[in-house]
Scaffold this motif. Structure first.
Motif, PDB file in Angstrom:
ATOM      1  N   ALA A 143      -0.831  44.889  21.176  1.00  0.00           N
ATOM      2  CA  ALA A 143      -1.381  45.823  22.174  1.00  0.00           C
ATOM      3  C   ALA A 143      -0.459  45.910  23.396  1.00  0.00           C
ATOM      4  CB  ALA A 143      -2.778  45.375  22.598  1.00  0.00           C
ATOM      5  N   LEU A 144       0.072  44.769  23.842  1.00  0.00           N
ATOM      6  CA  LEU A 144       0.989  44.787  24.995  1.00  0.00           C
ATOM      7  C   LEU A 144       2.227  45.630  24.674  1.00  0.00           C
ATOM      8  CD1 LEU A 144       0.840  41.072  26.226  1.00  0.00           C
ATOM      9  CD2 LEU A 144       0.007  43.102  27.442  1.00  0.00           C
ATOM     10  N   GLY A 145       2.718  45.504  23.449  1.00  0.00           N
ATOM     11  CA  GLY A 145       3.876  46.311  23.052  1.00  0.00           C
ATOM     12  C   GLY A 145       3.530  47.788  22.978  1.00  0.00           C
ATOM     13  N   ALA A 146       2.308  48.090  22.492  1.00  0.00           N
ATOM     14  CA  ALA A 146       1.905  49.491  22.335  1.00  0.00           C
ATOM     15  C   ALA A 146       1.800  50.206  23.681  1.00  0.00           C
ATOM     16  CB  ALA A 146       0.575  49.570  21.580  1.00  0.00           C
ATOM     17  N   ILE A 147       1.371  49.483  24.732  1.00  0.00           N
ATOM     18  CA  ILE A 147       1.195  50.137  26.048  1.00  0.00           C
ATOM     19  C   ILE A 147       2.425  49.967  26.940  1.00  0.00           C
ATOM     20  CG2 ILE A 147      -1.322  49.864  25.981  1.00  0.00           C
ATOM     21  CD1 ILE A 147      -0.921  47.546  28.055  1.00  0.00           C
ATOM     22  N   ALA A 148       3.481  49.359  26.409  1.00  0.00           N
ATOM     23  CA  ALA A 148       4.646  49.017  27.248  1.00  0.00           C
ATOM     24  C   ALA A 148       5.226  50.228  27.963  1.00  0.00           C
ATOM     25  CB  ALA A 148       5.730  48.362  26.383  1.00  0.00           C
ATOM     26  N   SER A 184      12.638  45.697  27.043  1.00  0.00           N
ATOM     27  CA  SER A 184      14.081  45.445  27.216  1.00  0.00           C
ATOM     28  C   SER A 184      14.627  45.956  28.547  1.00  0.00           C
ATOM     29  CB  SER A 184      14.889  46.128  26.106  1.00  0.00           C
ATOM     30  OG  SER A 184      14.663  45.492  24.893  1.00  0.00           O
ATOM     31  N   LYS A 185      14.226  47.186  28.903  1.00  0.00           N
ATOM     32  CA  LYS A 185      14.780  47.799  30.116  1.00  0.00           C
ATOM     33  C   LYS A 185      14.504  46.892  31.317  1.00  0.00           C
ATOM     34  CE  LYS A 185      15.037  52.626  31.025  1.00  0.00           C
ATOM     35  NZ  LYS A 185      15.464  52.803  29.676  1.00  0.00           N
ATOM     36  N   PHE A 186      13.248  46.430  31.433  1.00  0.00           N
ATOM     37  CA  PHE A 186      12.867  45.565  32.548  1.00  0.00           C
ATOM     38  C   PHE A 186      13.649  44.244  32.492  1.00  0.00           C
ATOM     39  CE2 PHE A 186      10.378  41.820  33.708  1.00  0.00           C
ATOM     40  CZ  PHE A 186      10.196  42.044  35.062  1.00  0.00           C
ATOM     41  N   ILE A 187      13.747  43.668  31.282  1.00  0.00           N
ATOM     42  CA  ILE A 187      14.391  42.358  31.130  1.00  0.00           C
ATOM     43  C   ILE A 187      15.857  42.447  31.551  1.00  0.00           C
ATOM     44  CG2 ILE A 187      15.103  40.628  29.409  1.00  0.00           C
ATOM     45  CD1 ILE A 187      12.479  41.400  27.860  1.00  0.00           C
ATOM     46  N   VAL A 188      16.507  43.574  31.209  1.00  0.00           N
ATOM     47  CA  VAL A 188      17.937  43.729  31.539  1.00  0.00           C
ATOM     48  C   VAL A 188      18.122  44.041  33.020  1.00  0.00           C
ATOM     49  CG1 VAL A 188      19.965  45.170  31.123  1.00  0.00           C
ATOM     50  CG2 VAL A 188      18.605  44.345  29.183  1.00  0.00           C
ATOM     51  N   PHE A 220      16.297  36.704  31.193  1.00  0.00           N
ATOM     52  CA  PHE A 220      17.074  37.461  30.201  1.00  0.00           C
ATOM     53  C   PHE A 220      17.687  36.492  29.186  1.00  0.00           C
ATOM     54  CE2 PHE A 220      21.487  38.686  29.089  1.00  0.00           C
ATOM     55  CZ  PHE A 220      21.224  39.785  28.277  1.00  0.00           C
ATOM     56  N   ASP A 221      18.238  35.387  29.700  1.00  0.00           N
ATOM     57  CA  ASP A 221      18.920  34.439  28.818  1.00  0.00           C
ATOM     58  C   ASP A 221      17.932  33.768  27.854  1.00  0.00           C
ATOM     59  OD1 ASP A 221      21.621  33.578  28.356  1.00  0.00           O
ATOM     60  OD2 ASP A 221      20.897  31.555  28.780  1.00  0.00           O
ATOM     61  N   LYS A 222      16.717  33.488  28.369  1.00  0.00           N
ATOM     62  CA  LYS A 222      15.702  32.880  27.487  1.00  0.00           C
ATOM     63  C   LYS A 222      15.291  33.845  26.374  1.00  0.00           C
ATOM     64  CE  LYS A 222      13.559  29.584  30.632  1.00  0.00           C
ATOM     65  NZ  LYS A 222      12.527  29.459  31.665  1.00  0.00           N
ATOM     66  N   VAL A 223      15.145  35.141  26.734  1.00  0.00           N
ATOM     67  CA  VAL A 223      14.776  36.135  25.717  1.00  0.00           C
ATOM     68  C   VAL A 223      15.912  36.241  24.699  1.00  0.00           C
ATOM     69  CG1 VAL A 223      14.326  38.594  25.288  1.00  0.00           C
ATOM     70  CG2 VAL A 223      13.253  37.454  27.239  1.00  0.00           C
ATOM     71  N   LEU A 224      17.143  36.325  25.217  1.00  0.00           N
ATOM     72  CA  LEU A 224      18.314  36.448  24.335  1.00  0.00           C
ATOM     73  C   LEU A 224      18.372  35.271  23.360  1.00  0.00           C
ATOM     74  CD1 LEU A 224      21.129  37.973  23.925  1.00  0.00           C
ATOM     75  CD2 LEU A 224      22.069  36.171  25.339  1.00  0.00           C
ATOM     76  N   MET A 225      18.269  34.062  23.890  1.00  0.00           N
ATOM     77  CA  MET A 225      18.380  32.875  23.035  1.00  0.00           C
ATOM     78  C   MET A 225      17.177  32.773  22.082  1.00  0.00           C
ATOM     79  SD  MET A 225      21.273  31.781  23.675  1.00  0.00           S
ATOM     80  CE  MET A 225      21.197  30.390  22.555  1.00  0.00           C
ATOM     81  N   SER A 238      15.938  43.664  14.585  1.00  0.00           N
ATOM     82  CA  SER A 238      15.666  44.997  15.150  1.00  0.00           C
ATOM     83  C   SER A 238      15.463  44.894  16.663  1.00  0.00           C
ATOM     84  CB  SER A 238      14.417  45.606  14.513  1.00  0.00           C
ATOM     85  OG  SER A 238      14.618  45.745  13.135  1.00  0.00           O
ATOM     86  N   ALA A 239      14.728  43.868  17.100  1.00  0.00           N
ATOM     87  CA  ALA A 239      14.476  43.691  18.537  1.00  0.00           C
ATOM     88  C   ALA A 239      15.788  43.411  19.264  1.00  0.00           C
ATOM     89  CB  ALA A 239      13.495  42.541  18.751  1.00  0.00           C
ATOM     90  N   PHE A 240      16.631  42.599  18.622  1.00  0.00           N
ATOM     91  CA  PHE A 240      17.901  42.247  19.256  1.00  0.00           C
ATOM     92  C   PHE A 240      18.790  43.482  19.395  1.00  0.00           C
ATOM     93  CE2 PHE A 240      22.203  40.409  19.368  1.00  0.00           C
ATOM     94  CZ  PHE A 240      22.062  39.667  20.529  1.00  0.00           C
ATOM     95  N   ALA A 241      18.781  44.362  18.377  1.00  0.00           N
ATOM     96  CA  ALA A 241      19.583  45.592  18.449  1.00  0.00           C
ATOM     97  C   ALA A 241      19.115  46.445  19.635  1.00  0.00           C
ATOM     98  CB  ALA A 241      19.473  46.372  17.143  1.00  0.00           C
ATOM     99  N   THR A 242      17.783  46.494  19.876  1.00  0.00           N
ATOM    100  CA  THR A 242      17.261  47.256  21.027  1.00  0.00           C
ATOM    101  C   THR A 242      17.736  46.639  22.337  1.00  0.00           C
ATOM    102  OG1 THR A 242      15.288  47.709  19.718  1.00  0.00           O
ATOM    103  CG2 THR A 242      15.119  48.132  22.069  1.00  0.00           C
ATOM    104  N   LEU A 243      17.689  45.306  22.416  1.00  0.00           N
ATOM    105  CA  LEU A 243      18.151  44.614  23.629  1.00  0.00           C
ATOM    106  C   LEU A 243      19.643  44.863  23.853  1.00  0.00           C
ATOM    107  CD1 LEU A 243      17.168  42.584  25.880  1.00  0.00           C
ATOM    108  CD2 LEU A 243      18.102  40.771  24.439  1.00  0.00           C
ATOM    109  N   GLU A 244      20.422  44.831  22.761  1.00  0.00           N
ATOM    110  CA  GLU A 244      21.876  45.072  22.871  1.00  0.00           C
ATOM    111  C   GLU A 244      22.159  46.440  23.481  1.00  0.00           C
ATOM    112  OE1 GLU A 244      23.971  42.877  19.075  1.00  0.00           O
ATOM    113  OE2 GLU A 244      22.844  44.675  18.656  1.00  0.00           O
ATOM    114  N   GLU A 245      21.435  47.464  23.001  1.00  0.00           N
ATOM    115  CA  GLU A 245      21.687  48.821  23.508  1.00  0.00           C
ATOM    116  C   GLU A 245      21.421  48.886  25.005  1.00  0.00           C
ATOM    117  OE1 GLU A 245      19.237  51.334  21.091  1.00  0.00           O
ATOM    118  OE2 GLU A 245      20.647  51.314  19.418  1.00  0.00           O
ATOM    119  N   GLU A 246      20.365  48.181  25.432  1.00  0.00           N
ATOM    120  CA  GLU A 246      19.983  48.213  26.840  1.00  0.00           C
ATOM    121  C   GLU A 246      20.965  47.403  27.690  1.00  0.00           C
ATOM    122  OE1 GLU A 246      18.075  50.225  29.137  1.00  0.00           O
ATOM    123  OE2 GLU A 246      16.953  50.216  27.255  1.00  0.00           O
ATOM    124  N   ALA A 247      21.390  46.242  27.172  1.00  0.00           N
ATOM    125  CA  ALA A 247      22.208  45.325  27.983  1.00  0.00           C
ATOM    126  C   ALA A 247      23.684  45.716  28.000  1.00  0.00           C
ATOM    127  CB  ALA A 247      22.053  43.902  27.445  1.00  0.00           C
TER     128      ALA A 247
END
Length: 893
Positions: free
Chosen positions: A417-422, A463-467, A479-484, A503-512
């Motif tokens: 649910a948290l992901g759906a309303i992000a 991702s956007k917020f984390i980056v 950010f580093d904790k999420v990455l690791m 898949s999640a990591f690929a999204t983070l990569e695009e943002e970072a």
């Protein structure tokens, strides 16, 4: 077989033989070799003109034979009629039809159903007109009160309504009204039948007409709606499901009909969204997204949110028998079965500004109540924003705080649910995002694999917020904790978690993007470790993550210690896969990104990669004409992927690719691909043509005129809209060739202009990228051959300048303006009628970096100022908006 002068009669011997074959065909003991032999014999019989009469006879009259044999005859008859009906003798057509009608009320349900299917096929082939007796027979059966007759007729009718509804809503000679007008009152009557099968078939049939909305339904829509309200609480779940489907369709296409009843419908859908039958609940759940898309007043739905949101949340909890729960137990070391591998599609290379790929957040592709509920919550959050938080967050918090093993599914749904309303509730969540992310990070290590996988997805949605937080100490630590955490999950033993983490990591990569550079070594170590242990399906996602990483960090990757980690496993895999193995596609795509990122750093790996691409294309071109001697079946995707990788090499190596091209047959192969019948092959071929024109045009020279001719043809096809991406790349390639071969393009210049001008004149109907490329190529051609283009200026200055003013500053725009200046020198009067548009185009520059172009543009403006005396220049200036005047002031005019 039999003569056809007397009424047709089967011969005993033929009847026996065919029944015998059908019996063998359906027998479980026949081997597949036997079955193919039986099929051969049946095909042999098909050559006899009355073979289908035998099949009709067996279906309708072979009372002594089993239902299975009669049904098999019927299904074979249906398939034969699809291909052979139109060429059959009318007397045989008539015989078959005359045998079908009496079977509508056959005692056995399977026979009735098979007859209904065949009737629908005949109606598809010749309409109602070709079978005048049919309509009367259907009406007689519907009015008969005999359940077998009513059900048989309804079965046939429902199939006609599903396959060819428009047939019943057309005029039929000899009938005062359209068939649908005769049938609708009878269908409404069946809404109240004591037989569930008739209620289901009649409602399903009427639902098929919501989109078409024939007059008969339009004028009786109140009766239809009242019928829906009566059926709304039907004991049969299949009927309730159809009621929901009707309301969903009505809200999508006929909103006005529901408006007077909207509150009741919303109330009903809310109740049925909790139906004990999951299929009914799923159909009801589709209503919320449809409602939001229908642009209805939101107030009607707003008051229901406090009741709707909890229903959606509870439906997002995994059902005990959900196949994901079973799959989630699967060990990552078990090899994938072929059926686990989803088909993959490579999207051809595209030069321009608007080829955004759809991001597919979905982790697995089976649509069910859980996913539909999450999608509805996502849409509601985008429509109502933070208004849903007061209802949603307390439930989420309670579910997340329950940490015992029995409640893990509720916890998982809360994370979903948290992901759906992000996206939709980002403003309301923003002050708490740091806490939310902090809470989610430990869930990456939860003991339940489905909680680990959903936490990957939900974190990626933030991702956007984390980056954004990287700039300050606390944010960088998070950010580093999420990455690791995601890297750990990439090495999870569970396949489902691996997939979600990659898949999640690929999204983070695009943002970072390049912010990943300090962590490159550890990222590469994890990705290459996964590369070594993953099974085939998830390997594709690792390739994607490696490719995305290369795109994100670019030349940062070009360091010996990184290459030592990255390249050996990729090359080993490259050597292990054969030229006809489809698993090579994602590897080719991955290499494309790596080659572009490494630039000249890729040269040490380039030769074997280049040679292999050439060899694969050659094999495929041969397979197209002779698959036996090629040893493989033709598959254009191999060609597309190899052309795109060659483009990546050209982009990465620059002129360093020259020695490879000069010793290969690439030029001739490329020309062949530019003429291919498949548009995606041509699309990638023209992208490569443009990339080669930039770095080694000399190798294209011997066949230059052929390349130009075939490229120009792509711009003038009558079905340009169907092949926009091909035209786009061909147009860009012509411009790249023009600036390199200069005067040699002269023979095709007028043809090019005559194709580009209509594109610019229809800018509103075509895509942005094609318009930009057309404007740039026209300018480039004008720059190298101004004396040919300038006499025609007045025909295109206005749409051309409008298009130029929409392009962002870059080298290609500079070239186009050099063309503008060159033409004005040759034919200054050609632009007089469109001076305002030209001034706007010049003012669209943020800054012209090239000093000589800046001077040329300044000279053009001063030239017109001197030319237009007696206040005409000032008049022209006063027609411009203030921001345009401001921009032009730097040219001192």
């Amino acid at each position: 077989m039999a003569e056809s002068s007397a009424p047709w009669q089967p011969r005993e011997e033929g009847f026996r033989e065919i029944c015998g074959l059908l019996e063998q065909q359906i027998s479980h003991s026949s081997s597949s070799a036997d079955k193919s032999q039986i099929l051969q014999q049946l095909l042999h019989y098909s050559q006899y003109p009355d073979f289908n009469n035998y099949l009709a006879f067996i279906l309708a009259r072979a009372e002594g034979k089993s239902v299975e044999i009669r049904q098999a005859a019927g299904l074979l008859l249906k398939n034969n009629l699809r291909t052979a009906y139109k060429s059959m003798a009318p007397v045989n057509q008539q015989y078959i039809k005359s045998e079908l009608l009496p079977c509508l009320g056959a005692a056995d349900r399977h026979i009735r159903s098979t007859v209904g299917t065949i009737i629908s096929v005949v109606v598809q082939l010749e309409g109602v007109l070709g079978w005048p007796e049919l309509l009367q027979a259907l009406v007689n059966c519907l009015d008969s009160n005999d359940i077998n007759l009513m059900e048989g007729a309804m079965d046939a009718l429902s199939k006609i309504c599903e396959d060819i509804p428009q047939v019943l809503d057309s005029d039929v000679s000899g009938l005062a009204e359209r068939p649908i007008s005769i049938l609708l009152p009878r269908l409404y009557k069946f809404f109240q039948s004591p037989h569930a099968s008739l209620r289901k078939l009649s409602l399903g049939s009427v639902n098929q007409y919501i989109m078409l909305m024939p007059t008969a339904l339009y004028v009786s829509v109140e009766q239809y709606l009242q019928g829906l309200f009566v059926l709304a609480h039907d004991p049969a779940s299949e009927v309730r499901k159809l009621v929901c489907a009707a309301f969903v369709q009505l809200i999508e296409v006929r909103t006005s009909f529901l408006e007077p009843h909207l509150r009741n419908v919303v109330e009903y859908m809310l109740q049925v969204n909790k139906d004990t039958d999951e299929e009914v609940a799923l159909e009801a759940c589709e209503f919320w997204s449809a409602y939001c898309d229908a642009q209805l007043p939101l107030g009607n739905l707003r008051e229901f949110l406090p009741r709707l949101v909890p229903v959606l949340l509870s439906n997002m909890v995994y059902a005990d028998d959900d196949e994901s729960i079973v799959d989630a137990e699967e060990d990552g070391s078990l090899p994938d079965r072929d059926q686990d591998l989803k088909p993959r599609f490579h999207s051809s290379r595209f030069h321009g500004s608007d080829n955004a790929e759809d991001d597919d957040d979905d982790i697995v592709n089976v649509w069910n109540l859980r996913k539909c509920s999450a999608a509805a919550l996502d849409i509601l959050s985008n429509v109502f924003g933070d208004e849903i938080l007061p209802t949603l967050m307390p439930i989420v918090q309670v579910n997340l705080s329950n940490t015992d093993d029995t409640t893990w599914k509720d916890r998982e749904a809360a994370v979903l649910a948290l992901g759906a309303i992000a996206e939709g509730c980002i403003h309301g969540l923003y002050p708490h995002l740091s806490e939310i992310v902090t809470f989610l990070i430990p869930l990456l290590d939860d003991k339940f694999p489905l909680i680990r996988s959903i936490s990957c997805w939900t974190l990626s949605r933030f991702s956007k917020f984390i980056v954004q937080g990287i700039g300050h100490q606390k944010g960088y630590e998070q950010f580093d904790k999420v990455l690791m955490g995601l890297l750990r999950r990439i090495l999870d033993p569970n396949k489902r978690v691996q997939e979600a983490a990659c898949s999640a990591f690929a999204t983070l990569e695009e943002e970072a993007a390049d912010k990943l550079a300090p962590r490159l070594e550890i990222i590469l170590q994890h990705l290459m470790c996964a590369f070594g242990k993953y099974q085939r399906r998830n390997l594709r996602i690792v390739y994607d993550a490696i490719g995305t990483l290369a795109d994100a960090v670019g030349e940062e990757l070009n360091q010996p210690n990184y290459l030592d980690i990255l390249m050996p496993p990729l090359i080993a895999k490259w050597q292990q896969l054969s030229n006809s193995d489809k698993d090579i596609f994602p590897l080719l795509e991955c290499f494309t990104s790596v080659a572009q990122a490494l630039g000249t750093g890729f040269s040490q790996f380039a030769e074997p990669v280049f040679q292999r691409c050439i060899s694969i294309i050659q094999t495929q071109e041969l397979a197209k004409v002779d698959s036996v001697s090629a040893g493989v079946q033709y598959d254009k995707e191999f060609v597309v992927c190899c052309l795109d990788l060659l483009s990546g090499l050209a982009e990465g190596l620059g002129s360093g690719i020259e020695s490879l091209v000069s010793h290969s047959k690439l030029r001739d192969l490329l020309l062949q691909c530019c003429m291919d019948y498949a548009s995606d092959v041509r699309q990638s071929a023209f992208a490569l043509l443009g990339d080669l024109a930039k770095v080694c045009p000399v190798h294209l020279q011997p066949r230059l005129s052929e390349f130009l001719d075939v490229a120009v043809k792509q711009l003038s096809t009558p079905n340009l809209r169907d092949t926009l991406s091909v035209a786009n790349n061909a147009c860009w390639a012509i411009g790249e060739l023009a600036v390199k071969v200069r005067q040699e393009i002269a023979p095709v210049v007028l043809t090019v202009i005559s194709c580009l001008v209509p594109i610019l004149q229809h800018a509103k109907e075509l895509n942005k990228s094609l318009i930009e490329n057309s404007a740039i190529t026209l300018g480039r051609v004008a720059w190298v051959c101004p004396e040919i283009v300038a006499p025609h200026m007045e025909h295109f200055m206005e749409p051309w300048c409008s298009a130029l003013s929409m392009i962002r500053d870059d080298v290609e725009k500079e070239d186009a303006f050099r063309g503008l200046c060159a033409m004005v020198k040759v034919n200054p009067s050609g632009a007089l009628g469109s001076l305002v548009f030209m001034c706007k185009a010049i003012a669209s520059w943020h800054e012209i970096r090239s000093e000589d172009l800046h001077n040329d543009v300044s000279q053009v403006l001063h030239g017109y100022k001197q030319m237009l005396i007696n206040g005409v220049w000032d008049q022209c200036m006063s027609a411009l908006e203030p921001p345009v005047k401001d921009k032009l002031s730097k040219y001192l005019v």
